[in-house]
Scaffold this motif. Structure first.
Motif, PDB file in Angstrom:
ATOM      1  N   LEU A 168       0.837  -1.206   0.000  1.00 45.82           N
ATOM      2  CA  LEU A 168       0.000   0.000   0.000  1.00 45.82           C
ATOM      3  C   LEU A 168       0.869   1.252   0.000  1.00 45.82           C
ATOM      4  CD1 LEU A 168      -3.009  -0.461   2.421  1.00 45.82           C
ATOM      5  CD2 LEU A 168      -2.921  -0.690  -0.048  1.00 45.82           C
ATOM      6  N   ALA A 169       0.319   2.316  -0.583  1.00 45.59           N
ATOM      7  CA  ALA A 169       1.008   3.607  -0.556  1.00 45.59           C
ATOM      8  C   ALA A 169       1.175   4.031   0.904  1.00 45.59           C
ATOM      9  CB  ALA A 169       0.200   4.633  -1.325  1.00 45.59           C
ATOM     10  N   GLU A 170       2.258   4.742   1.170  1.00 45.57           N
ATOM     11  CA  GLU A 170       2.547   5.168   2.547  1.00 45.57           C
ATOM     12  C   GLU A 170       1.360   5.875   3.189  1.00 45.57           C
ATOM     13  OE1 GLU A 170       5.293   4.917   4.649  1.00 45.57           O
ATOM     14  OE2 GLU A 170       5.890   3.370   3.218  1.00 45.57           O
ATOM     15  N   ARG A 171       0.705   6.709   2.402  1.00 42.65           N
ATOM     16  CA  ARG A 171      -0.378   7.499   2.983  1.00 42.65           C
ATOM     17  C   ARG A 171      -1.557   6.640   3.386  1.00 42.65           C
ATOM     18  NH1 ARG A 171      -1.489   8.174  -2.639  1.00 42.65           N
ATOM     19  NH2 ARG A 171      -3.694   7.883  -3.068  1.00 42.65           N
ATOM     20  N   CYS A 172      -1.747   5.516   2.666  1.00 45.83           N
ATOM     21  CA  CYS A 172      -2.887   4.650   2.973  1.00 45.83           C
ATOM     22  C   CYS A 172      -2.676   3.942   4.302  1.00 45.83           C
ATOM     23  CB  CYS A 172      -3.090   3.642   1.863  1.00 45.83           C
ATOM     24  SG  CYS A 172      -3.593   4.424   0.343  1.00 45.83           S
TER      25      CYS A 172
ATOM     26  N   ARG B 238      12.887  22.008  -9.611  1.00 47.43           N
ATOM     27  CA  ARG B 238      11.878  23.057  -9.766  1.00 47.43           C
ATOM     28  C   ARG B 238      11.082  22.888 -11.048  1.00 47.43           C
ATOM     29  NH1 ARG B 238      14.003  27.239  -6.753  1.00 47.43           N
ATOM     30  NH2 ARG B 238      12.480  28.751  -7.437  1.00 47.43           N
ATOM     31  N   CYS B 239      10.594  21.678 -11.233  1.00 45.76           N
ATOM     32  CA  CYS B 239       9.712  21.430 -12.372  1.00 45.76           C
ATOM     33  C   CYS B 239       8.285  21.796 -12.011  1.00 45.76           C
ATOM     34  CB  CYS B 239       9.792  19.962 -12.788  1.00 45.76           C
ATOM     35  SG  CYS B 239       9.223  18.832 -11.510  1.00 45.76           S
ATOM     36  N   TYR B 240       8.043  22.015 -10.705  1.00 43.68           N
ATOM     37  CA  TYR B 240       6.722  22.366 -10.178  1.00 43.68           C
ATOM     38  C   TYR B 240       5.664  21.309 -10.462  1.00 43.68           C
ATOM     39  CZ  TYR B 240       8.883  26.940  -9.717  1.00 43.68           C
ATOM     40  OH  TYR B 240       9.718  27.966  -9.397  1.00 43.68           O
ATOM     41  N   ALA B 241       6.087  20.068 -10.614  1.00 43.13           N
ATOM     42  CA  ALA B 241       5.103  18.987 -10.792  1.00 43.13           C
ATOM     43  C   ALA B 241       4.254  18.854  -9.541  1.00 43.13           C
ATOM     44  CB  ALA B 241       5.811  17.677 -11.092  1.00 43.13           C
ATOM     45  N   CYS B 242       4.862  19.072  -8.362  1.00 36.04           N
ATOM     46  CA  CYS B 242       4.112  18.971  -7.107  1.00 36.04           C
ATOM     47  C   CYS B 242       2.988  19.993  -7.083  1.00 36.04           C
ATOM     48  CB  CYS B 242       5.034  19.154  -5.905  1.00 36.04           C
ATOM     49  SG  CYS B 242       6.250  20.447  -6.057  1.00 36.04           S
ATOM     50  N   ARG B 243       3.291  21.178  -7.583  1.00 39.29           N
ATOM     51  CA  ARG B 243       2.293  22.234  -7.603  1.00 39.29           C
ATOM     52  C   ARG B 243       1.194  21.910  -8.612  1.00 39.29           C
ATOM     53  NH1 ARG B 243       4.409  27.951  -9.527  1.00 39.29           N
ATOM     54  NH2 ARG B 243       4.127  26.976 -11.542  1.00 39.29           N
ATOM     55  N   SER B 244       1.587  21.357  -9.753  1.00 40.80           N
ATOM     56  CA  SER B 244       0.612  21.073 -10.804  1.00 40.80           C
ATOM     57  C   SER B 244      -0.333  19.942 -10.421  1.00 40.80           C
ATOM     58  CB  SER B 244       1.324  20.682 -12.094  1.00 40.80           C
ATOM     59  OG  SER B 244       2.165  21.717 -12.488  1.00 40.80           O
TER      60      SER B 244
ATOM     61  N   GLY C  89      -1.040  12.575  -1.224  1.00 36.18           N
ATOM     62  CA  GLY C  89       0.263  12.050  -1.620  1.00 36.18           C
ATOM     63  C   GLY C  89       0.630  12.273  -3.072  1.00 36.18           C
ATOM     64  N   GLU C  90      -0.143  13.084  -3.788  1.00 41.17           N
ATOM     65  CA  GLU C  90       0.135  13.283  -5.206  1.00 41.17           C
ATOM     66  C   GLU C  90       1.474  13.986  -5.438  1.00 41.17           C
ATOM     67  OE1 GLU C  90      -1.732  11.130  -6.889  1.00 41.17           O
ATOM     68  OE2 GLU C  90      -2.335  12.594  -8.372  1.00 41.17           O
ATOM     69  N   CYS C  91       1.811  14.972  -4.592  1.00 37.69           N
ATOM     70  CA  CYS C  91       3.055  15.724  -4.778  1.00 37.69           C
ATOM     71  C   CYS C  91       4.251  14.785  -4.763  1.00 37.69           C
ATOM     72  CB  CYS C  91       3.197  16.807  -3.714  1.00 37.69           C
ATOM     73  SG  CYS C  91       2.827  16.270  -2.049  1.00 37.69           S
ATOM     74  N   GLU C  92       4.211  13.868  -3.817  1.00 36.51           N
ATOM     75  CA  GLU C  92       5.344  12.947  -3.697  1.00 36.51           C
ATOM     76  C   GLU C  92       5.362  11.941  -4.845  1.00 36.51           C
ATOM     77  OE1 GLU C  92       6.129  11.703   0.279  1.00 36.51           O
ATOM     78  OE2 GLU C  92       6.778   9.735  -0.424  1.00 36.51           O
TER      79      GLU C  92
ATOM     80  N   MET D  62      12.169  13.545  -8.820  1.00 34.58           N
ATOM     81  CA  MET D  62      13.423  13.402  -8.089  1.00 34.58           C
ATOM     82  C   MET D  62      13.236  12.618  -6.787  1.00 34.58           C
ATOM     83  SD  MET D  62      15.044  14.887 -10.347  1.00 34.58           S
ATOM     84  CE  MET D  62      16.725  14.915  -9.760  1.00 34.58           C
ATOM     85  N   ASP D  63      12.045  12.081  -6.586  1.00 29.64           N
ATOM     86  CA  ASP D  63      11.744  11.284  -5.390  1.00 29.64           C
ATOM     87  C   ASP D  63      12.033  12.005  -4.082  1.00 29.64           C
ATOM     88  OD1 ASP D  63      10.678   9.116  -6.633  1.00 29.64           O
ATOM     89  OD2 ASP D  63      12.611   8.142  -6.951  1.00 29.64           O
ATOM     90  N   ILE D  64      11.598  13.243  -3.990  1.00 30.53           N
ATOM     91  CA  ILE D  64      11.749  13.983  -2.737  1.00 30.53           C
ATOM     92  C   ILE D  64      10.560  13.629  -1.837  1.00 30.53           C
ATOM     93  CG2 ILE D  64      11.908  16.294  -1.718  1.00 30.53           C
ATOM     94  CD1 ILE D  64      12.940  17.234  -4.479  1.00 30.53           C
ATOM     95  N   PRO D  65      10.797  13.260  -0.585  1.00 31.68           N
ATOM     96  CA  PRO D  65       9.667  12.889   0.285  1.00 31.68           C
ATOM     97  C   PRO D  65       8.888  14.109   0.758  1.00 31.68           C
ATOM     98  CG  PRO D  65      11.719  12.685   1.487  1.00 31.68           C
ATOM     99  CD  PRO D  65      12.094  13.101   0.098  1.00 31.68           C
TER     100      PRO D  65
END
Lengths: 146, 343
Positions: free
Chosen positions: B162-166, B220-226, B289-292, B297-300
């Motif tokens: 399971l995903a960590e958040r689950c 700084r691809c800002y994927a977490c933000r998107s 958990g979408e940002c992660e 770059m696999d930043i937690p």
């Protein structure tokens, strides 16, 4: 020419202080006009209310090279805008925890309540802050590299 | 257990009755195990909808896109948009409702329960099955995950894939919905903030070393933000290019705009960006958990948001996304809020 820091000289921390216009800024003024002695390491920035201090201001101060950041406002119940300092209290508590979590020394960031009559308290807070920062040395963690 | 046929039947019904504009859901992708978000517009297409442990995406982001699109239309279709949501996603809808970003009547929420299980972490599953090709996965009635590989069906204990958040989920079934599939069985969680224990127990210097190493990886691809359903500002504070620029704006004026964060991906700037993002999500992040997941770059990143979620709970007794009618964390206060850190 600014004086160069030699090895023999002690490290002088630079503190950015966000002081609310109605209480803390007036408190620092009182300390000044009353000729109270306190360390000159602080750069005061007057803001309209401690509640107007965005977390970004704090991160940015560290980013631009502050060794310590102080946010100071009116005592609870004394806010000119009735509840600005209550909002600040919540927000700053979170900023405090977050900075601690990423590993910044907890002594580098603090908040205080200083009223317009508390000139002595203001000098005390600055003196304590400077004394706490001196052993830590310059803040390099969040500082922008040139 | 959620019967996918029921989900499709309901989707067909509301599309046929023209109750919704379209339905946002999950569908099998052309390649690989992971599904893709899909926009179902006709009853015939409704058979594409799926629901299984691979449905990790938070589709609520598309409601934000929908609102933007609608605001530009001259004669917008006023019917609501149907959306398939898990427990965590439904909390995201609650936060958007709380912030009055969307209206309740603009969304038709089709809830699906994760029941005792949750969604998988693709990396964990691939590792667990040692790179075997996985054809599909399904929920098991005992809260386990069953994966079908080329060698047949394998049963895997849920906690391993399971995903960590689950593993720390506080809403395994939707908290707001128009129609719900699956049971409302509460999964028992001992400590919803257990993953933070390790980071909190190490020394301040080790914590700094950890974050300095992690955040210096950021490109700084800002994927977490998107990917974040909560990052819906039209102008982001870290984007100087999105400041309103007209034909009259001179080069000097452009250069003189406040630039809080440099664009270059260096450690100090990355810190400001990620700290600001964490603060902007305080009391709003619902731990999807979408940002992660999208971080190349696999930043937690989840830890930063989780930490503030924990503090909000501990200091102010605040849980994000359970009640759309309460004021949000930073726009409210109580007299008894802690102030022991203030001098």
């Amino acid at each position: 020419m600014p004086r160069r820091l030699t090895m023999a000289e002690e490290f002088e921390p630079r503190i950015v202080a966000f002081l609310c216009k109605w209480c803390s800024s007036a408190g620092s003024d009182l300390a000044g006009v009353s000729r109270m002695q306190y360390p000159p390491n602080v750069l005061p920035i007057t803001v309209m209310c401690s509640g107007s201090v965005s977390p970004l201001y704090i991160f940015d101060a560290f980013n631009k090279g502050a060794d310590g950041v102080l946010v100071s406002g009116c005592h609870p119940g004394d806010c000119h805008y009735i509840k600005g300092n209550y909002y600040a209290r919540r927000r700053i508590a979170l900023v405090n925890k977050l900075l601690e979590f990423i590993g910044l020394e907890p002594q580098r960031f603090r908040m205080s309540w200083v009223s317009a009559a508390e000139g002595i308290k203001y000098t005390q807070i600055i003196s304590d802050f400077v004394a706490d920062l001196k052993p830590l040395g310059p803040q390099t963690k969040l500082r922008r590299k040139k | 257990m959620v019967n996918v046929e029921d989900l499709r039947k309901e989707a067909k019904r509301i599309l046929k009755e023209e109750k919704v504009k379209y339905i946002i859901g999950y569908a099998r992708s052309q390649s690989g195990l992971m599904p893709v978000p899909v926009f179902i517009k006709t009853p015939e297409e409704a058979d594409r909808l799926i629901w299984d442990p691979t449905c990790v995406h938070n589709l609520v982001k598309f409601l934000v896109d929908e609102k933007r699109r609608k605001s530009k239309e001259k004669k917008p279709d006023e019917r609501p948009v149907g959306i398939v949501v898990k427990g965590c996603d439904s909390r995201a809808i609650n936060v958007l409702l709380q912030e009055k970003y969307i209206d309740r009547e603009n969304v038709h929420i089709i809830g699906v329960s994760c029941e005792k299980s949750g969604v998988i972490d693709e990396k964990k599953l691939t590792k667990k099955l040692k790179g075997k090709k996985i054809k599909s996965t399904e929920f098991d009635e005992n809260g386990q995950i069953a994966a079908v590989t080329e060698d047949g069906k394998v049963k895997i204990p849920a906690e391993e894939v399971l995903a960590e958040r689950c593993l720390e989920c506080q809403a395994n079934y939707p908290v707001i919905y128009d129609v719900l599939f699956g049971d409302k069985t509460k999964k028992k969680i001992d400590d919803p903030f257990k993953s933070l224990d390790k980071l909190e127990s190490i020394s301040e210097k080790e914590r700094w070393d950890f974050w300095a190493q992690q955040l210096s990886k950021c490109i700084r691809c800002y994927a977490c933000r998107s990917a974040c359903p909560m990052c819906y500002c039209d102008e982001c504070v870290v984007d100087t290019i999105t400041f309103a620029v007209s034909a009259d704006t001179t080069a000097d004026e452009k250069a003189g705009k406040i630039k809080w964060v440099e664009k270059s991906p260096v450690s100090s700037e990355n810190f400001v960006y990620h700290l600001v993002r964490a603060m902007h999500l305080a009391g709003r992040c619902i731990d999807c958990g979408e940002c992660e997941r999208v971080c190349p770059m696999d930043i937690p990143l989840r830890f930063l948001n989780k930490k503030l979620e924990k503090e909000a709970k501990k200091l102010f007794g605040y849980d994000a996304g359970f009640d759309p009618d309460t004021p949000s964390l930073v726009s409210s206060f109580k007299d008894e809020d802690p102030e022991d850190f203030i001098r």
